[in-house]
Design an enzyme around this catalytic site. Sequence first.
Site, PDB file in Angstrom:
ATOM      1  N   TYR A  78      10.736   4.534   1.737  1.00  0.00           N
ATOM      2  CA  TYR A  78      11.521   3.321   2.313  1.00  0.00           C
ATOM      3  C   TYR A  78      12.936   3.425   1.992  1.00  0.00           C
ATOM      4  CZ  TYR A  78       7.704   1.148   4.821  1.00  0.00           C
ATOM      5  OH  TYR A  78       6.577   0.378   5.510  1.00  0.00           O
ATOM      6  N   ASP A 105       0.717  -1.157   0.039  1.00  0.00           N
ATOM      7  CA  ASP A 105       0.031  -0.164   0.181  1.00  0.00           C
ATOM      8  C   ASP A 105       0.928   1.541   0.061  1.00  0.00           C
ATOM      9  OD1 ASP A 105       0.901  -0.056   2.602  1.00  0.00           O
ATOM     10  OD2 ASP A 105      -0.847   0.487   3.520  1.00  0.00           O
TER      11      ASP A 105
HETATM   12  P1  NAD Z   1      -1.187  -7.739  13.840  1.00  0.00           P
HETATM   13  O1  NAD Z   1      -0.173  -8.511  14.622  1.00  0.00           O
HETATM   14  O2  NAD Z   1      -2.314  -6.801  14.532  1.00  0.00           O
HETATM   15  O3  NAD Z   1      -1.982  -8.807  12.984  1.00  0.00           O
HETATM   16  C1  NAD Z   1      -1.584  -9.895  12.423  1.00  0.00           C
HETATM   17  C2  NAD Z   1      -2.487 -11.083  12.901  1.00  0.00           C
HETATM   18  O4  NAD Z   1      -1.858 -12.331  12.073  1.00  0.00           O
HETATM   19  C3  NAD Z   1      -2.455 -11.417  14.320  1.00  0.00           C
HETATM   20  O5  NAD Z   1      -3.877 -11.430  14.663  1.00  0.00           O
HETATM   21  C4  NAD Z   1      -1.627 -12.868  14.440  1.00  0.00           C
HETATM   22  O6  NAD Z   1      -2.489 -13.661  15.521  1.00  0.00           O
HETATM   23  C5  NAD Z   1      -1.950 -13.318  13.065  1.00  0.00           C
HETATM   24  N1  NAD Z   1      -1.041 -14.519  12.563  1.00  0.00           N
HETATM   25  C6  NAD Z   1       0.291 -14.424  12.668  1.00  0.00           C
HETATM   26  N2  NAD Z   1       0.712 -15.543  12.211  1.00  0.00           N
HETATM   27  C7  NAD Z   1      -0.555 -16.208  11.451  1.00  0.00           C
HETATM   28  C8  NAD Z   1      -0.662 -17.542  10.839  1.00  0.00           C
HETATM   29  N3  NAD Z   1       0.420 -18.161  10.578  1.00  0.00           N
HETATM   30  N4  NAD Z   1      -1.702 -17.568  10.310  1.00  0.00           N
HETATM   31  C9  NAD Z   1      -2.815 -16.962  10.572  1.00  0.00           C
HETATM   32  N5  NAD Z   1      -2.795 -15.727  11.382  1.00  0.00           N
HETATM   33  C10 NAD Z   1      -1.550 -15.640  11.585  1.00  0.00           C
HETATM   34  O7  NAD Z   1      -0.449  -6.977  12.493  1.00  0.00           O
HETATM   35  P2  NAD Z   1      -0.758  -5.693  11.844  1.00  0.00           P
HETATM   36  O8  NAD Z   1      -0.194  -4.660  12.199  1.00  0.00           O
HETATM   37  O9  NAD Z   1      -2.474  -5.645  11.555  1.00  0.00           O
HETATM   38  O10 NAD Z   1      -0.074  -6.212  10.408  1.00  0.00           O
HETATM   39  C11 NAD Z   1      -0.624  -7.404   9.641  1.00  0.00           C
HETATM   40  C12 NAD Z   1       0.230  -7.394   8.461  1.00  0.00           C
HETATM   41  O11 NAD Z   1      -0.021  -6.808   7.456  1.00  0.00           O
HETATM   42  C13 NAD Z   1       1.735  -7.485   8.660  1.00  0.00           C
HETATM   43  O12 NAD Z   1       2.533  -8.482   8.029  1.00  0.00           O
HETATM   44  C14 NAD Z   1       1.932  -6.070   8.273  1.00  0.00           C
HETATM   45  O13 NAD Z   1       3.630  -5.988   7.929  1.00  0.00           O
HETATM   46  C15 NAD Z   1       1.229  -6.018   7.112  1.00  0.00           C
HETATM   47  N6  NAD Z   1       0.751  -4.783   6.318  1.00  0.00           N
HETATM   48  C16 NAD Z   1       1.271  -4.634   5.181  1.00  0.00           C
HETATM   49  C17 NAD Z   1       0.828  -3.603   4.335  1.00  0.00           C
HETATM   50  C18 NAD Z   1       1.564  -3.522   2.859  1.00  0.00           C
HETATM   51  O14 NAD Z   1       1.499  -2.613   2.443  1.00  0.00           O
HETATM   52  N7  NAD Z   1       1.961  -4.493   2.219  1.00  0.00           N
HETATM   53  C19 NAD Z   1       0.505  -2.523   4.745  1.00  0.00           C
HETATM   54  C20 NAD Z   1      -0.068  -2.463   6.062  1.00  0.00           C
HETATM   55  C21 NAD Z   1       0.274  -3.780   6.927  1.00  0.00           C
HETATM   56  C1  G6P Z   2       3.257   0.704   5.133  1.00  0.00           C
HETATM   57  C2  G6P Z   2       3.829  -0.382   4.528  1.00  0.00           C
HETATM   58  C3  G6P Z   2       3.642  -1.577   5.153  1.00  0.00           C
HETATM   59  C4  G6P Z   2       3.778  -1.507   6.310  1.00  0.00           C
HETATM   60  C5  G6P Z   2       3.101  -0.337   7.121  1.00  0.00           C
HETATM   61  C6  G6P Z   2       3.656  -0.271   8.604  1.00  0.00           C
HETATM   62  O1  G6P Z   2       1.789   0.915   5.061  1.00  0.00           O
HETATM   63  O2  G6P Z   2       3.606  -0.427   3.034  1.00  0.00           O
HETATM   64  O3  G6P Z   2       4.197  -2.505   4.219  1.00  0.00           O
HETATM   65  O4  G6P Z   2       3.442  -2.821   6.991  1.00  0.00           O
HETATM   66  O5  G6P Z   2       3.508   0.856   6.466  1.00  0.00           O
HETATM   67  O6  G6P Z   2       2.878   0.521   9.416  1.00  0.00           O
HETATM   68  P1  G6P Z   2       2.997   0.583  10.740  1.00  0.00           P
HETATM   69  O7  G6P Z   2       1.972   1.819  10.989  1.00  0.00           O
HETATM   70  O8  G6P Z   2       2.523  -0.668  11.368  1.00  0.00           O
HETATM   71  O9  G6P Z   2       4.449   1.046  11.208  1.00  0.00           O
HETATM   72 MN    MN Z   3       4.389  -2.347   2.141  1.00  0.00          MN
END
Ligand code: NAD
Ligand code: G6P
Ligand code: MN
Length: 452
Positions: free
Chosen positions: A268, A174
Amino acid sequence: MMTKTKKFSIVIAGGGSTYTAGIVMMLLENADRFPLRALKLYDIDEARQAIIAKAIAIELKEKAPNIEFTWTTDPQTAFTDVDFCFAHIRSGGYKMREQDEKIPLKHHVVGQETCGPGGIAYGMRSIGDIIELIDFMERYSPDCWMLNYSNPASIVAEACRRLRPNAKILNICDMPVGTQRRMSQIVGLQPEDLEVRYFGMNHFGWWTSVKDKAGHEYLPQIRDYVAHHGYLTQVEVDTQHMDASWQATHKKAQDLLAVDPNYLPNTYLKYYLYPDYVVAHSDPEYTRANEVEDGREKRVFTAAQKIIDAGTSEVGAFPIDSHASFIVDLACAIAFNTHERMLLIVENNGAIANIDDDIMVEVPCIVGKDGAEPLTQGKIPLFQRGMILNQAMVEKLVVDAWIHHDYQELWQALTLSKTLPSAQVAKEVLDDLIVANREYWPELRHADHEVH
Ligand code: NAD
Ligand code: G6P
Ligand code: MN
């Protein structure tokens, strides 16, 4: 291809995520173009997921009673009869994100969720979990597509390329979406008015063109703005990147631009271009993990508990994460063969002409029912090529180390990373990470050479 009347069944993997409620609200908002018949949450942490799920159940009963909603920790129940899996798991949770950030900082090295040694540590935890999700999906719903935004997306994507090359998984981030929203504001347009060219890897790339639909090029205008303000804008542009530390990151883009004023940098890149600055401006006792635990996580779980206690969402509905509508764009592109243009993480195969075919790059793609078709971005200059090749080999070494359980390869990965000053420091950081990650990483085979 599915017809427009089709209603979809979705499983959200990582049901207990801080993002789940906002994404469900966003799905409701987009129900006209992406209607749901069933929604499931899946998580390995039953108690965490239950809080989010019970509150969502109340919301859905009030707002969309026709959607069949369930939650589970059983993979078979979760992955049976689903069209899409939205995956946002965090392997090791916030407890381990904190370690990823604090251990390197103890050694005066960048401590970050996806970049440098923290990202490598997170990658070593995530690979096995994502592969497991793919296997569940293929076993119980072989036609299902996984839209994955679990981090570290770049290392996860390389691992999938190696280990599950034919899986129906698309990896998306994102950050470009968020930054493009800022760009649209800078030039007074809407995000959907912009069409971009971009090259790099995830959390590691550059925009080379930002045009409107009529073909007018805005890059020079945006560049002049970023040179003074970075991507900081006056108005609140998204829900996700507004905390003080994010504002500092948007601002720092001006110094990233200074290194090569031709292209607009992904924020980043600061971890690779200014690691010393990042370390100097980090508090080793209170990192982003702590900030999120005290901020977003607390807000989301407090709101959920309030809805559960009241038995109604009238006490305060979850905010809609409109920012996340790009996930629906992606799902619609596959479901309805829309040929939408989006940035995705895909195997290079010539998209960037002068880097290796087998690097997972982030480039604009046309998305349809068979997945992503990358658009060629041509040849890139020496500076960016050098940086990308360096970072790509770091990530390949991480995946090799995970597959081979090899200490040496992981030490080489850290040593090669631009965020680490020497093989000696890389070894010290790695040895601390190994202790902290004992429960999560494969046990690494050691060829114990003393460094003198
Ligand atoms: P969070 O810890 O609140 O939520 C993650 C959930 O995944 C937790 O409830 C945890 O219990 C669960 N989990 C962990 N291992 C698991 C497995 N093997 N199977 C099923 N569930 C499992 O974290 P968050 O801050 O909400 O972020 C979630 C993910 O999204 C992270 O990997 C974060 O880096 C990613 N993220 C990515 C983007 C992007 O642009 N790519 C943007 C925002 C967040
Ligand atoms: C951005 C990135 C994600 C990352 C997030 C972290 O959205 O694209 O990959 O997980 O920032 O945000 P946070 O608020 O958890 O630091
Ligand atoms: Mn990302």
